[in-house]
Design a protein around this motif. Structure first.
Motif, PDB file in Angstrom:
ATOM      1  N   TRP A   1       0.840  -1.194   0.000  1.00  0.00           N
ATOM      2  CA  TRP A   1       0.000   0.000   0.000  1.00  0.00           C
ATOM      3  C   TRP A   1       0.873   1.242   0.000  1.00  0.00           C
ATOM      4  O   TRP A   1       1.919   1.269   0.658  1.00  0.00           O
ATOM      5  CB  TRP A   1      -0.912   0.015   1.235  1.00  0.00           C
TER       6      TRP A   1
ATOM      7  N   GLU B   1      -0.347   8.780  -1.446  1.00  0.00           N
ATOM      8  CA  GLU B   1       0.101   9.899  -2.281  1.00  0.00           C
ATOM      9  C   GLU B   1      -0.246  11.180  -1.537  1.00  0.00           C
ATOM     10  O   GLU B   1      -1.373  11.356  -1.084  1.00  0.00           O
ATOM     11  CB  GLU B   1      -0.606   9.853  -3.628  1.00  0.00           C
TER      12      GLU B   1
ATOM     13  N   HIS C   1      -3.235   4.143  -2.662  1.00  0.00           N
ATOM     14  CA  HIS C   1      -3.083   3.258  -3.819  1.00  0.00           C
ATOM     15  C   HIS C   1      -2.580   1.893  -3.372  1.00  0.00           C
ATOM     16  O   HIS C   1      -1.965   1.770  -2.311  1.00  0.00           O
ATOM     17  CB  HIS C   1      -2.024   3.802  -4.801  1.00  0.00           C
ATOM     18  N   GLN C   2      -2.810   0.894  -4.219  1.00  0.00           N
ATOM     19  CA  GLN C   2      -2.099  -0.366  -4.049  1.00  0.00           C
ATOM     20  C   GLN C   2      -0.665  -0.124  -4.523  1.00  0.00           C
ATOM     21  O   GLN C   2      -0.426   0.731  -5.374  1.00  0.00           O
ATOM     22  CB  GLN C   2      -2.773  -1.471  -4.850  1.00  0.00           C
TER      23      GLN C   2
ATOM     24  N   CYS D   1       0.227   0.245  -8.324  1.00  0.00           N
ATOM     25  CA  CYS D   1      -0.537   1.197  -9.139  1.00  0.00           C
ATOM     26  C   CYS D   1       0.371   2.214  -9.822  1.00  0.00           C
ATOM     27  O   CYS D   1       1.206   2.850  -9.186  1.00  0.00           O
ATOM     28  CB  CYS D   1      -1.569   1.916  -8.281  1.00  0.00           C
TER      29      CYS D   1
ATOM     30  N   SER E   1      -0.239   6.479  -9.355  1.00  0.00           N
ATOM     31  CA  SER E   1       0.240   7.285  -8.236  1.00  0.00           C
ATOM     32  C   SER E   1       1.263   8.301  -8.722  1.00  0.00           C
ATOM     33  O   SER E   1       1.982   8.075  -9.689  1.00  0.00           O
ATOM     34  CB  SER E   1       0.856   6.385  -7.159  1.00  0.00           C
TER      35      SER E   1
ATOM     36  N   THR F   1       4.933   9.848  -3.021  1.00  0.00           N
ATOM     37  CA  THR F   1       4.316   8.693  -2.367  1.00  0.00           C
ATOM     38  C   THR F   1       5.247   8.118  -1.313  1.00  0.00           C
ATOM     39  O   THR F   1       6.461   8.317  -1.371  1.00  0.00           O
ATOM     40  CB  THR F   1       3.976   7.588  -3.381  1.00  0.00           C
TER      41      THR F   1
ATOM     42  N   CYS G   1      -7.918   5.366  -4.785  1.00  0.00           N
ATOM     43  CA  CYS G   1      -7.607   5.531  -6.208  1.00  0.00           C
ATOM     44  C   CYS G   1      -8.704   4.858  -7.031  1.00  0.00           C
ATOM     45  O   CYS G   1      -9.122   3.744  -6.732  1.00  0.00           O
ATOM     46  CB  CYS G   1      -6.247   4.901  -6.514  1.00  0.00           C
TER      47      CYS G   1
ATOM     48  N   GLN H   1      -8.401   3.814 -10.029  1.00  0.00           N
ATOM     49  CA  GLN H   1      -7.838   2.831 -10.954  1.00  0.00           C
ATOM     50  C   GLN H   1      -7.545   1.497 -10.269  1.00  0.00           C
ATOM     51  O   GLN H   1      -7.970   0.455 -10.728  1.00  0.00           O
ATOM     52  CB  GLN H   1      -6.555   3.374 -11.603  1.00  0.00           C
ATOM     53  N   CYS H   2      -6.796   1.549  -9.171  1.00  0.00           N
ATOM     54  CA  CYS H   2      -6.389   0.291  -8.518  1.00  0.00           C
ATOM     55  C   CYS H   2      -7.365  -0.163  -7.438  1.00  0.00           C
ATOM     56  O   CYS H   2      -7.284  -1.300  -6.976  1.00  0.00           O
ATOM     57  CB  CYS H   2      -4.980   0.418  -7.954  1.00  0.00           C
TER      58      CYS H   2
END
Length: 110
Positions: free
Chosen positions: A51, A54, A67-68, A71, A74, A78, A98, A100-101
């Motif tokens: 994990w 950001e 985020h994962q 990903c 990001s 981060t 996020c 996306q992820c």
């Protein structure tokens, strides 16, 4: 007296030269691929964190997203976080996940 070679003979000669050059270029490519593979084997990439968080710019650097670790959406600011920290941040504000992820799905926050 010098006789001129027929045009077809000249073209076949040119073809042989080009095939030799192509073979040499392919050999160089193969050697470079081997060098890169050897370098990659000596220096494998580190495992990404599970994990990441950001953060924004400026004083306080507020959390922008969770985020994962894998990903690619990001940003540059981060840092790795624990599963518990990711759960806490998403519990505080579910919009931080996020899109996306989808760390919230993987963490079971939904």
């Amino acid at each position: 007296m010098s006789e001129e070679l027929p045009r077809l003979d000249l073209l076949r000669f040119l073809e042989r030269v080009q095939l030799q050059q192509l073979a040499q270029t392919r050999h160089w490519i193969h050697q470079e691929e081997q060098r890169q593979a050897e370098r990659a084997a000596r220096h494998p990439l580190p495992e990404p964190p599970a994990w990441i968080v950001e953060q924004g710019i400026g004083v306080g650097r507020r959390v922008v997203a969770v985020h994962q670790g894998w990903c690619r959406m990001s940003g540059k600011r981060t840092s790795p976080i624990t599963r518990d920290e990711a759960l806490r941040l998403l519990a505080e504000d579910p919009e931080r996940a996020c899109q996306q992820c989808r760390p919230d799905t993987d963490l079971g926050v939904l």
